[in-house]
Design a protein around this motif. Sequence first.
Motif, PDB file in Angstrom:
ATOM      1  N   ILE A   1      32.132  37.837  45.491  1.00  9.28           N
ATOM      2  CA  ILE A   1      32.269  37.005  44.291  1.00  9.28           C
ATOM      3  C   ILE A   1      33.502  37.432  43.504  1.00  9.28           C
ATOM      4  CG2 ILE A   1      31.237  36.454  42.051  1.00  9.28           C
ATOM      5  CD1 ILE A   1      28.508  36.583  43.397  1.00  9.28           C
ATOM      6  N   PHE A   2      33.675  38.741  43.372  1.00 11.32           N
ATOM      7  CA  PHE A   2      34.841  39.277  42.671  1.00 11.32           C
ATOM      8  C   PHE A   2      36.131  38.820  43.347  1.00 11.32           C
ATOM      9  CE2 PHE A   2      38.024  42.663  42.218  1.00 11.32           C
ATOM     10  CZ  PHE A   2      38.150  42.705  40.830  1.00 11.32           C
ATOM     11  N   ALA A   3      36.146  38.840  44.666  1.00 11.50           N
ATOM     12  CA  ALA A   3      37.339  38.445  45.413  1.00 11.50           C
ATOM     13  C   ALA A   3      37.641  36.955  45.238  1.00 11.50           C
ATOM     14  CB  ALA A   3      37.160  38.789  46.896  1.00 11.50           C
ATOM     15  N   VAL A   4      36.605  36.113  45.376  1.00 13.81           N
ATOM     16  CA  VAL A   4      36.798  34.672  45.238  1.00 13.81           C
ATOM     17  C   VAL A   4      37.261  34.309  43.818  1.00 13.81           C
ATOM     18  CG1 VAL A   4      35.638  32.425  45.252  1.00 13.81           C
ATOM     19  CG2 VAL A   4      35.142  34.094  47.052  1.00 13.81           C
ATOM     20  N   LYS A   5      36.647  34.944  42.836  1.00 11.85           N
ATOM     21  CA  LYS A   5      37.001  34.668  41.436  1.00 11.85           C
ATOM     22  C   LYS A   5      38.464  35.000  41.172  1.00 11.85           C
ATOM     23  CE  LYS A   5      35.740  35.919  36.663  1.00 11.85           C
ATOM     24  NZ  LYS A   5      35.351  34.577  36.190  1.00 11.85           N
ATOM     25  N   ASN A   6      38.914  36.128  41.671  1.00 12.14           N
ATOM     26  CA  ASN A   6      40.273  36.565  41.367  1.00 12.14           C
ATOM     27  C   ASN A   6      41.330  35.790  42.139  1.00 12.14           C
ATOM     28  OD1 ASN A   6      40.542  39.131  39.512  1.00 12.14           O
ATOM     29  ND2 ASN A   6      38.623  39.372  40.654  1.00 12.14           N
ATOM     30  N   ILE A   7      41.017  35.358  43.335  1.00  9.84           N
ATOM     31  CA  ILE A   7      41.991  34.536  44.047  1.00  9.84           C
ATOM     32  C   ILE A   7      42.083  33.148  43.403  1.00  9.84           C
ATOM     33  CG2 ILE A   7      40.346  33.728  45.794  1.00  9.84           C
ATOM     34  CD1 ILE A   7      42.600  33.616  47.779  1.00  9.84           C
ATOM     35  N   ALA A   8      40.937  32.644  42.940  1.00 12.03           N
ATOM     36  CA  ALA A   8      40.938  31.341  42.271  1.00 12.03           C
ATOM     37  C   ALA A   8      41.717  31.394  40.958  1.00 12.03           C
ATOM     38  CB  ALA A   8      39.512  30.863  42.028  1.00 12.03           C
ATOM     39  N   GLN A   9      41.668  32.535  40.298  1.00 10.33           N
ATOM     40  CA  GLN A   9      42.382  32.680  39.028  1.00 10.33           C
ATOM     41  C   GLN A   9      43.892  32.660  39.202  1.00 10.33           C
ATOM     42  OE1 GLN A   9      40.675  36.330  37.506  1.00 10.33           O
ATOM     43  NE2 GLN A   9      39.309  35.217  36.107  1.00 10.33           N
ATOM     44  N   GLN A  10      44.363  32.920  40.408  1.00 11.25           N
ATOM     45  CA  GLN A  10      45.806  32.936  40.631  1.00 11.25           C
ATOM     46  C   GLN A  10      46.400  31.530  40.709  1.00 11.25           C
ATOM     47  OE1 GLN A  10      47.100  36.047  40.509  1.00 11.25           O
ATOM     48  NE2 GLN A  10      44.929  36.581  40.267  1.00 11.25           N
ATOM     49  N   SER A  11      45.541  30.538  40.870  1.00  7.20           N
ATOM     50  CA  SER A  11      46.007  29.151  41.009  1.00  7.20           C
ATOM     51  C   SER A  11      45.862  28.408  39.690  1.00  7.20           C
ATOM     52  CB  SER A  11      45.199  28.430  42.096  1.00  7.20           C
ATOM     53  OG  SER A  11      45.524  27.046  42.111  1.00  7.20           O
ATOM     54  N   SER A  12      46.781  27.470  39.462  1.00  3.34           N
ATOM     55  CA  SER A  12      46.695  26.635  38.262  1.00  3.34           C
ATOM     56  C   SER A  12      46.009  25.301  38.550  1.00  3.34           C
ATOM     57  CB  SER A  12      48.101  26.364  37.700  1.00  3.34           C
ATOM     58  OG  SER A  12      48.910  25.713  38.664  1.00  3.34           O
TER      59      SER A  12
END
Length: 784
Positions: free
Chosen positions: A506-517
């Motif tokens: 979950i931590f990984a998915v959340k942080n990769i998603a945060q990199q996109s606008s």
Amino acid sequence: MEEKHFCCEGCKQVFLLLNENDLCVYYKFDENPGIKAKGKFVSERFGYLDNDEIANKLVQFSSLTQINVTFSLPQMHCSSCIFLLENLHRINEGITKSQTNFQRKEVFLIFNPQKISLRKVVELLAFIGYEPSISLQDVKAKKQTSFDKKRIYKIGIAGFCFSNIMMLSFPEYFSAGNLDQIGLKETFTWLIFALSLPVFFYSASGFFITAYKGLRQKDLNIDTPIALAILVTYVRSYYEIITGTGVGYLDSGTGIVFFMLIGRWFQDKTYDSFSFDRDYLSYFPLGVTITTNGEEKNIPVTKLQKGNRVIIRNEEMIPADALLINGNANVNYSFVSGENTAVQKKIGDLLYAGGKQIGGAIELEIIGKASQNYITQLWNNNKFEEKKNAEKSFVHPWSRYFTLSLFTVAIATLIFWWINDVSKILPAVSSVLIVACPCSLLLAATFTYGNMLRIFGKNKLFLKNASVIEAMAKVDNIVLDKTGTITQNKESSIIYTGTPLTANEIFAVKNIAQQSSHPLSKIIANSLISKPHQALQIDNFVEHTGKGLQATVNNINVKIGSASYINYYNKNLDTSKKGTEVYVMINHVVMGKFIVSNQYRKGIREMINDLQQNKFILYLLSGDNEAEKENLNLIFNNKTQLAFKQTPQQKLDFVKSIQQNNKNVLMLGDGLNDAGALLQSNVGIAVSDNTAQFTPACDAILDGENVHLLQKFIAFAKSGKKIVSIIFVISILYNIVGLSFAVQGKLSPMIAAILMPLSSISIVILATIISSLSAGSIGLLQKK
């Protein structure tokens, strides 16, 4: 501070702002705290206001020491707002005066330009949470106010003269015409005569002008008998006073004019603060930032030229068709196309005017003027030049028959008394014209619809005029837009299906998603809750526009995107879509998917069911894709025609095709792409989560939170015509009774003139009571 308790952080922030500027006396007499102070803003957002050309078009008066300006503040919503806005001079000494108009949601400001600039004034308003609504339409033409000073003067003069004439008439009433004081009766009579002159020649002029215009067109409108009744009353009264044969009936004559003017003003007052005829200029920004050789400069949007390079920041509208030169563009075209999801664009792509940038600043090169873009094409349809639901009265079609009947009775009365007793001709004919004056008929519609407009307004449906009520009563087909109309703006529902993710995943998915606008990435990132990790390492981040993204987060390989992007092809894949699907792959294993769907407004399912049960034929037209089709079929019970990816022209043509079958169509939409269909429909209702902003031309503006009341609104409109008809019949019966006495010479002009305003007042009270009872029975008077 520790001893004070606040209902929310917003109230706490307002207290801090008031306390800082010694305004806490407010809390001693008012318990409604204001809204949250924003506290920050984009420093260059209002830079265009430093341009003198733009500023001069906004201000109403300018001198070396004083500037007057009025701003629209849609955020104004309570007494707290009024208090804060009217004490701006205590926050900044450069502001001399600030006065609010709560009904119009406007603030009038006077400030000293030597102490504070127009830009700083706007920034101050934005800082405390009241950013003004400023658009290109504000400078194209000065906003015409619906405040009719001439009408107010007429009412004021009629009211002043009427009250004084009544006061001067009391001695005559109580003495039965026998005043002992020598000369007192004559003095009062001539004072009444003088006071009646401005009422007759000024206040009542509108009735005579309208009647004259009708006669020129060979039309006996409802103002004709009103004008004749006023004329007979005044001429007869003047004759009696001048010849010394009586005191006349000027008290009743001025009462007739006063009550009629009040009735017509009441109806208009309900909706005079809303703009129903906005064009595309309402959507354009006032100024824009251009860049030349690396230097930024603010210019009016009207001066944009082909080849100019402009900077568009987050939430700003693209003012003209342009090419993307630099930056990551995520453009939301919901107001133009109806497509709710922002579209990612790459350098070199064409961006159309009317889209809003979501994310960081981008640089564009203009390829056409603001007046030569895609948005203006939406207004080229002839439908935008037409007017519908113009103001009229329900009783107008009957007025010709009523007027003809009245004149027939008057002539018959004249002939009857000519044969039997010539001395009774003038009193009898005058009584006929006065007692049967159609004032009560006009007031039946005016005050019924006026009270209905007030009740609609209390339920946040603001109608353009009373004629819209009549049009709503005839509706049998309803066309609904999807995005922003039956769905919530800026809100989505998200669920995850598949193999449960671990905390690290979950931590990984959340942080990769945060990199996109990308909007979908933001929605997913915001929906995931994970515990903070001490270390965060993201490697090999790659985003494929419109497809998905991948990266390695703390040695976990993550890939999220469409099924085709992660090469996921499952024969048993559920092909039914309940929203936009975003798949998740962890370490080359497909774990599951996020389903992002629209959040529908409260009560929509019940509203649709009620409309269908009441035999309305429903249609849904959306500029969006079919991702929500399954959800919509469940909401509409598979009984409604659904059409997706509809262009503005297709929506307009669809409504027109229904009307060709002699059907009456109500269109419910919110965006610029619905504007043509809203105008083509018999009743166009624009849905807005902010009724003072961003609504296309329409017949009514409906607050988004009350969309679910549509069926009740239509039911109330249908009851309106029945109410008017009932009161109309009562008025006719009153006229018949009055005429029967007048024709026989048993009703003097004086009594007839007194009964006329009394009957009008009775009609007003009756109309208000019955329409309120009807609203209560439907459920529109419930306490919120």
